[in-house]
Design an enzyme around this catalytic site. Structure first.
Site, mmCIF file in Angstrom:
data_model
loop_
_atom_site.group_PDB
_atom_site.id
_atom_site.type_symbol
_atom_site.label_atom_id
_atom_site.label_comp_id
_atom_site.label_asym_id
_atom_site.label_seq_id
_atom_site.Cartn_x
_atom_site.Cartn_y
_atom_site.Cartn_z
ATOM 1 N N ASN A 12 0.873 -1.177 0.000
ATOM 2 C CA ASN A 12 0.000 0.000 0.000
ATOM 3 C C ASN A 12 0.910 1.227 0.000
ATOM 4 O OD1 ASN A 12 -1.759 2.071 0.578
ATOM 5 N ND2 ASN A 12 -2.312 1.316 2.628
ATOM 6 N N TRP A 13 0.962 1.887 -1.157
ATOM 7 C CA TRP A 13 1.914 3.006 -1.290
ATOM 8 C C TRP A 13 1.381 4.294 -0.666
ATOM 9 C CZ3 TRP A 13 3.993 2.332 -7.061
ATOM 10 C CH2 TRP A 13 4.652 1.104 -7.141
ATOM 11 N N LYS A 14 0.136 4.266 -0.215
ATOM 12 C CA LYS A 14 -0.479 5.437 0.446
ATOM 13 C C LYS A 14 -0.259 6.706 -0.388
ATOM 14 C CE LYS A 14 -0.110 3.053 4.820
ATOM 15 N NZ LYS A 14 0.036 3.119 6.271
ATOM 16 N N HIS A 98 -9.450 0.967 4.830
ATOM 17 C CA HIS A 98 -8.180 1.115 5.537
ATOM 18 C C HIS A 98 -8.375 2.022 6.751
ATOM 19 C CE1 HIS A 98 -4.076 2.296 6.466
ATOM 20 N NE2 HIS A 98 -3.715 1.166 5.884
ATOM 21 N N GLU A 100 -6.728 4.373 7.950
ATOM 22 C CA GLU A 100 -6.498 5.806 7.736
ATOM 23 C C GLU A 100 -7.725 6.456 7.109
ATOM 24 O OE1 GLU A 100 -2.769 5.320 5.689
ATOM 25 O OE2 GLU A 100 -1.863 4.692 7.574
ATOM 26 N N GLU A 170 -5.332 -5.334 10.461
ATOM 27 C CA GLU A 170 -4.318 -4.334 10.745
ATOM 28 C C GLU A 170 -4.627 -3.653 12.073
ATOM 29 O OE1 GLU A 170 -2.309 -3.019 6.855
ATOM 30 O OE2 GLU A 170 -4.090 -1.793 7.105
ATOM 31 N N GLY A 176 2.629 1.869 10.914
ATOM 32 C CA GLY A 176 3.585 2.962 10.798
ATOM 33 C C GLY A 176 4.260 3.341 12.106
ATOM 34 N N GLY A 237 2.906 -1.202 4.290
ATOM 35 C CA GLY A 237 2.950 0.225 3.979
ATOM 36 C C GLY A 237 4.380 0.669 3.736
ATOM 37 N N GLY A 238 4.999 1.217 4.772
ATOM 38 C CA GLY A 238 6.328 1.821 4.651
ATOM 39 C C GLY A 238 7.348 0.977 3.902
HETATM 40 P P1 PGA Z 1 2.949 0.022 7.682
HETATM 41 O O1 PGA Z 1 1.454 0.234 7.083
HETATM 42 O O2 PGA Z 1 3.492 -1.218 7.057
HETATM 43 O O3 PGA Z 1 3.699 1.273 7.275
HETATM 44 O O4 PGA Z 1 2.798 -0.109 9.165
HETATM 45 C C1 PGA Z 1 0.597 -0.840 6.888
HETATM 46 C C2 PGA Z 1 -0.703 -0.359 6.294
HETATM 47 O O5 PGA Z 1 -1.206 0.707 6.689
HETATM 48 O O6 PGA Z 1 -1.281 -1.014 5.400
#
Ligand code: PGA
Length: 258
Positions: A12-14, A98, A100, A170, A176, A237-238
């Protein structure tokens, strides 16, 4: 013991990577992960980078997904993107719900449900995200929160839809933050999710359902997670923003699954 499901590692490149930056990352990933069999790989770039990434990854083993969608197919909905638009841009999957989006953009279980239905109707595989916040975990509400995400998010979805779905667990406190849930904490919730699916969708759908773990997954912790019975992959994510670290996670998932 039942055979493990085929692993899926999703990035997930956000809100990272412009089109040109995303193109560079996609080329790096294509070179780094294309010769790894036995694992499915998915990346979800920002909307503005989907087309360029899908073009680069066409014919490779890496699928492309959206990070969100709107439930209508078209109309006067400024700023929104629909399932047919994602599909035509080269997506096969879409992330829905998600944390977020739930936290910053007013996503509710009801809007998640409409989006899941729209994704299925538009022939996109939904990746439904569920998970508790830190305060909910401390208040011992993890299972009730996850159950509500599932009950309401998947309300009215029939067996065909449930069979296509991917679920990502998650824990919000692990996203993050560098804090990963222990493998036992993750497994406990993954097992709960599979039990939920068995009750709602039956044994065979529950057995084939892929449940991804997400929250600070890195090359160094993927193997331990994948060794758990009900963990079938990761939503990253990261660590998905760098070709080498993402390839390290893809490779690490294989090692444990083999
Ligand atoms: P993260 O994010 O690997 O940066 O903790 C995971 C996500 O939000 O899908």
């Amino acid at each position: 013991m039942m055979a493990k499901r085929r692993p899926l590692i999703a990035g997930n490149w956000k809100m990272f990577k412009t089109g040109p930056e995303a193109a560079e990352l996609a080329k790096g990933l294509k070179a780094a992960v294309s010769d790894m069999g036995g694992v499915d790989v998915l990346v979800a770039p920002a909307f503005t980078a989907i087309t360029v990434v899908a073009d680069i990854l066409k014919g490779s083993a890496i699928d492309v997904g959206g990070q969100d969608l709107f439930w209508e197919t078209e109309g006067a909905y400024t700023g929104q993107v629909s399932a047919p638009m994602l599909k035509a841009a080269g997506c096969s999957h879409v992330i829905v719900g998600h944390s977020e989006r739930r936290q910053y953009f007013g996503e509710t279980n009801e809007t998640v449900n409409r989006k899941i239905k729209a994704a299925l109707k538009g022939d996109l595989v939904p990746v439904l995200c569920v998970g508790e916040s830190e305060s909910e975990r401390e208040a011992q509400e993890t299972f009730s929160v996850v159950k509500e995400h599932l009950d309401k998010g998947l309300e009215g979805i029939d067996g065909d839809g449930l069979a296509k779905l991917i679920i990502a667990y998650e824990p919000v406190w692990a996203i993050g933050t560098g804090k990963t849930a222990t493998t036992e904490q993750a497994q406990e919730v993954h097992g709960f999710i599979r039990d939920w699916m068995e009750k709602v969708g039956g044994n065979s759908i529950a057995n084939t359902l892929r449940i991804l773990y997400g929250g600070s997954v890195k090359p160094g912790n993927i193997a331990g997670l994948m060794a758990m019975e009900d963990i079938d992959g990761a939503l990253v994510g990261g660590a998905s923003l760098d070709a080498d670290s993402f390839a390290g996670i893809v490779g690490g998932s294989l090692g444990a699954a083999g």
